[in-house]
Design a protein around this motif. Structure first.
Motif, PDB file in Angstrom:
ATOM      1  N   ILE A   1       0.840  -1.201   0.000  1.00  0.00           N
ATOM      2  CA  ILE A   1       0.000   0.000   0.000  1.00  0.00           C
ATOM      3  C   ILE A   1       0.872   1.247   0.000  1.00  0.00           C
ATOM      4  CG2 ILE A   1      -1.715   1.325   1.278  1.00  0.00           C
ATOM      5  CD1 ILE A   1      -2.855  -1.159   0.020  1.00  0.00           C
ATOM      6  N   HIS A   2       1.946   1.217   0.758  1.00  0.00           N
ATOM      7  CA  HIS A   2       2.845   2.377   0.844  1.00  0.00           C
ATOM      8  C   HIS A   2       3.317   2.802  -0.537  1.00  0.00           C
ATOM      9  CE1 HIS A   2       6.223   4.933   2.013  1.00  0.00           C
ATOM     10  NE2 HIS A   2       6.990   4.190   1.235  1.00  0.00           N
ATOM     11  N   TRP A   3       3.793   1.847  -1.339  1.00  0.00           N
ATOM     12  CA  TRP A   3       4.347   2.217  -2.636  1.00  0.00           C
ATOM     13  C   TRP A   3       3.267   2.629  -3.627  1.00  0.00           C
ATOM     14  CZ3 TRP A   3       8.901   3.856  -2.568  1.00  0.00           C
ATOM     15  CH2 TRP A   3       9.846   3.322  -1.695  1.00  0.00           C
ATOM     16  N   LYS A   4       2.088   2.099  -3.491  1.00  0.00           N
ATOM     17  CA  LYS A   4       0.985   2.558  -4.354  1.00  0.00           C
ATOM     18  C   LYS A   4       0.621   4.001  -4.017  1.00  0.00           C
ATOM     19  CE  LYS A   4      -1.055  -2.023  -5.015  1.00  0.00           C
ATOM     20  NZ  LYS A   4      -0.824  -2.100  -6.468  1.00  0.00           N
ATOM     21  N   LEU A   5       0.601   4.312  -2.731  1.00  0.00           N
ATOM     22  CA  LEU A   5       0.278   5.683  -2.326  1.00  0.00           C
ATOM     23  C   LEU A   5       1.421   6.643  -2.661  1.00  0.00           C
ATOM     24  CD1 LEU A   5      -1.621   5.263   1.064  1.00  0.00           C
ATOM     25  CD2 LEU A   5      -2.479   5.198  -1.283  1.00  0.00           C
TER      26      LEU A   5
ATOM     27  N   LEU B   1      -6.147   3.758  -9.170  1.00  0.00           N
ATOM     28  CA  LEU B   1      -5.696   3.256  -7.872  1.00  0.00           C
ATOM     29  C   LEU B   1      -6.861   2.920  -6.965  1.00  0.00           C
ATOM     30  CD1 LEU B   1      -3.451   2.653  -5.846  1.00  0.00           C
ATOM     31  CD2 LEU B   1      -3.540   5.054  -5.161  1.00  0.00           C
ATOM     32  N   VAL B   2      -7.842   3.781  -6.897  1.00  0.00           N
ATOM     33  CA  VAL B   2      -8.987   3.546  -6.014  1.00  0.00           C
ATOM     34  C   VAL B   2      -9.741   2.291  -6.444  1.00  0.00           C
ATOM     35  CG1 VAL B   2     -11.235   4.447  -5.305  1.00  0.00           C
ATOM     36  CG2 VAL B   2      -9.226   5.930  -5.261  1.00  0.00           C
ATOM     37  N   ARG B   3      -9.930   2.109  -7.726  1.00  0.00           N
ATOM     38  CA  ARG B   3     -10.616   0.900  -8.199  1.00  0.00           C
ATOM     39  C   ARG B   3      -9.802  -0.349  -7.923  1.00  0.00           C
ATOM     40  NH1 ARG B   3     -13.017   3.116 -14.010  1.00  0.00           N
ATOM     41  NH2 ARG B   3     -14.642   4.467 -13.110  1.00  0.00           N
ATOM     42  N   GLU B   4      -8.495  -0.225  -8.010  1.00  0.00           N
ATOM     43  CA  GLU B   4      -7.625  -1.373  -7.740  1.00  0.00           C
ATOM     44  C   GLU B   4      -7.659  -1.762  -6.268  1.00  0.00           C
ATOM     45  OE1 GLU B   4      -2.826  -2.379  -7.753  1.00  0.00           O
ATOM     46  OE2 GLU B   4      -3.597  -0.728  -8.994  1.00  0.00           O
TER      47      GLU B   4
ATOM     48  N   GLU C   1     -18.188   5.417  -0.943  1.00  0.00           N
ATOM     49  CA  GLU C   1     -17.915   6.688  -0.259  1.00  0.00           C
ATOM     50  C   GLU C   1     -17.093   7.608  -1.143  1.00  0.00           C
ATOM     51  OE1 GLU C   1     -15.527   8.344   3.705  1.00  0.00           O
ATOM     52  OE2 GLU C   1     -15.888   6.195   3.451  1.00  0.00           O
ATOM     53  N   TYR C   2     -16.091   7.025  -1.787  1.00  0.00           N
ATOM     54  CA  TYR C   2     -15.241   7.788  -2.705  1.00  0.00           C
ATOM     55  C   TYR C   2     -16.060   8.363  -3.855  1.00  0.00           C
ATOM     56  CZ  TYR C   2     -11.974   8.369  -6.633  1.00  0.00           C
ATOM     57  OH  TYR C   2     -11.288   8.849  -7.726  1.00  0.00           O
ATOM     58  N   GLN C   3     -16.891   7.541  -4.456  1.00  0.00           N
ATOM     59  CA  GLN C   3     -17.676   8.014  -5.599  1.00  0.00           C
ATOM     60  C   GLN C   3     -18.653   9.109  -5.186  1.00  0.00           C
ATOM     61  OE1 GLN C   3     -17.086   7.027  -8.846  1.00  0.00           O
ATOM     62  NE2 GLN C   3     -18.321   8.877  -9.134  1.00  0.00           N
ATOM     63  N   LYS C   4     -19.200   8.988  -3.997  1.00  0.00           N
ATOM     64  CA  LYS C   4     -20.108  10.029  -3.499  1.00  0.00           C
ATOM     65  C   LYS C   4     -19.362  11.346  -3.346  1.00  0.00           C
ATOM     66  CE  LYS C   4     -23.320  11.030   0.293  1.00  0.00           C
ATOM     67  NZ  LYS C   4     -23.895  10.534   1.584  1.00  0.00           N
ATOM     68  N   ARG C   5     -18.130  11.281  -2.863  1.00  0.00           N
ATOM     69  CA  ARG C   5     -17.335  12.503  -2.700  1.00  0.00           C
ATOM     70  C   ARG C   5     -16.960  13.090  -4.061  1.00  0.00           C
ATOM     71  NH1 ARG C   5     -15.094  15.286   1.975  1.00  0.00           N
ATOM     72  NH2 ARG C   5     -13.977  17.025   1.014  1.00  0.00           N
TER      73      ARG C   5
ATOM     74  N   TRP D   1      -8.790  15.264   1.993  1.00  0.00           N
ATOM     75  CA  TRP D   1      -9.775  14.288   2.492  1.00  0.00           C
ATOM     76  C   TRP D   1      -9.364  12.863   2.131  1.00  0.00           C
ATOM     77  CZ3 TRP D   1     -12.601  10.962  -0.652  1.00  0.00           C
ATOM     78  CH2 TRP D   1     -13.538  10.157   0.013  1.00  0.00           C
ATOM     79  N   LEU D   2      -8.985  12.647   0.867  1.00  0.00           N
ATOM     80  CA  LEU D   2      -8.647  11.302   0.408  1.00  0.00           C
ATOM     81  C   LEU D   2      -7.446  10.739   1.165  1.00  0.00           C
ATOM     82  CD1 LEU D   2      -9.200   9.007  -1.603  1.00  0.00           C
ATOM     83  CD2 LEU D   2      -7.651  10.157  -3.203  1.00  0.00           C
ATOM     84  N   GLY D   3      -6.422  11.544   1.357  1.00  0.00           N
ATOM     85  CA  GLY D   3      -5.243  11.076   2.077  1.00  0.00           C
ATOM     86  C   GLY D   3      -5.567  10.681   3.508  1.00  0.00           C
ATOM     87  N   ASN D   4      -6.384  11.471   4.178  1.00  0.00           N
ATOM     88  CA  ASN D   4      -6.771  11.155   5.553  1.00  0.00           C
ATOM     89  C   ASN D   4      -7.577   9.864   5.626  1.00  0.00           C
ATOM     90  OD1 ASN D   4      -5.511  13.399   6.679  1.00  0.00           O
ATOM     91  ND2 ASN D   4      -7.319  14.695   6.460  1.00  0.00           N
ATOM     92  N   ARG D   5      -8.492   9.678   4.688  1.00  0.00           N
ATOM     93  CA  ARG D   5      -9.320   8.462   4.694  1.00  0.00           C
ATOM     94  C   ARG D   5      -8.483   7.226   4.400  1.00  0.00           C
ATOM     95  NH1 ARG D   5     -12.001   6.473   6.568  1.00  0.00           N
ATOM     96  NH2 ARG D   5     -13.708   5.608   5.316  1.00  0.00           N
ATOM     97  N   MET D   6      -7.576   7.330   3.459  1.00  0.00           N
ATOM     98  CA  MET D   6      -6.709   6.186   3.162  1.00  0.00           C
ATOM     99  C   MET D   6      -5.841   5.836   4.364  1.00  0.00           C
ATOM    100  SD  MET D   6      -5.492   6.874  -0.760  1.00  0.00           S
ATOM    101  CE  MET D   6      -6.435   6.194  -2.146  1.00  0.00           C
TER     102      MET D   6
END
Length: 264
Positions: free
Chosen positions: A52-56, A126-129, A139-143, A234-239
């Motif tokens: 996950i670290h390297w994907k982010l 990335l999110v879909r993966e 939640e992501y799609q709603k945002r 927002w996305l970084g905090n949620r991840m």
């Protein structure tokens, strides 16, 4: 009577260096440590936190490209519009300098648009993966729907990128006007030319309908950048929240590994 060992203050000293048993024992201990360290290193590499670290990190790199493109474009605009630089470009003998600036500024604007939608694509992939089977995807799609799908500035910038792809360079003008007894320079979008295109989506049309004239380029890119920055905060905090257990385990393994390294 000597028992064959050297004594210091009543205690036996370690075996002499030429004792054949000492190197063998040290080698065994060393190999065991190496084996444990190698095993731990492989656990780190194969851990969820590592992956996950390297994907982010890859996503962070795409955001860095977008952010730096924005910064460089804004610096270029600010330089041109600064009062102390006005006559560097607007005197009759400085037309060549002005033309060179326009070319460079257009390159930076092109990079800004390209980087913006590289970031969009990388994030979506990335999110879909990562979350195809996770409730976070909804939640992501709603945002996304809230922040971008109905956003006029997002629709307008997407339209500018499409213009760049399918029509040519976006019509950007440099202009100077007299105000309060001094020459004022600005970089603006050509609203008249933009209005001739029939491929704006409804969001972009609303943006253009409400846009002030002149429409300053810096205002457009700053507005979009701030919009994107808010979303990625927002996305970084949620991840980070979602993957906290994996990251905690990853850090714990790394700390264990560090204890096995030779101490300097």
């Amino acid at each position: 009577m000597s028992d064959g060992r050297h004594h210091t203050e009543g205690r036996a000293t370690p075996a002499a260096p030429d004792d054949p048993k000492a190197p063998a024992a040290e080698k065994v201990a060393s190999h065991q440590t190496d084996d444990r360290a190698h095993e731990l290193f492989q656990r780190i590499r194969q851990s969820e936190g590592e992956k996950i670290h390297w994907k982010l990190e890859a996503l962070r790199a795409s955001y860095h490209v977008f952010s730096q493109n924005h910064l460089e474009l804004c610096k270029s605009i600010e330089h041109f519009e600064a009062q102390e630089n006005v006559y560097r470009y607007w005197l009759i003998g400085e037309r060549e300098r002005l033309g060179a600036f326009q070319l460079e500024n257009m390159r930076l604007f092109h990079n800004f648009l390209s980087g913006a939608f590289t970031l969009v694509d990388h994030t979506r992939i990335l999110v879909r993966e990562l979350y195809a089977q996770d409730a976070f995807l909804a939640e992501y799609q709603k945002r996304i729907d809230h922040d971008f799908s109905t956003s006029n500035i997002a629709g307008f910038v997407k339209g500018l990128r499409n213009w760049m792809l399918h029509r040519g360079l976006v019509p950007v003008k440099v202009q100077a006007s007299l105000g309060a007894g001094r020459l004022v320079a600005s970089i603006v979008l050509d609203l008249e030319q933009l209005g001739t295109w029939d491929r704006w989506d409804p969001r972009a049309r609303r943006y253009l309908a409400d846009a002030p004239a002149p429409l300053r380029l810096k205002d457009v890119v700053n507005s979009y950048h701030d919009h994107v920055e808010s979303f990625y905060s927002w996305l970084g905090n949620r991840m980070a929240q979602i993957h906290a257990p994996a990251f905690e385990e990853w850090v714990r393994l790394q700390e264990q590994f560090r204890t096995m390294l030779p101490q300097r």
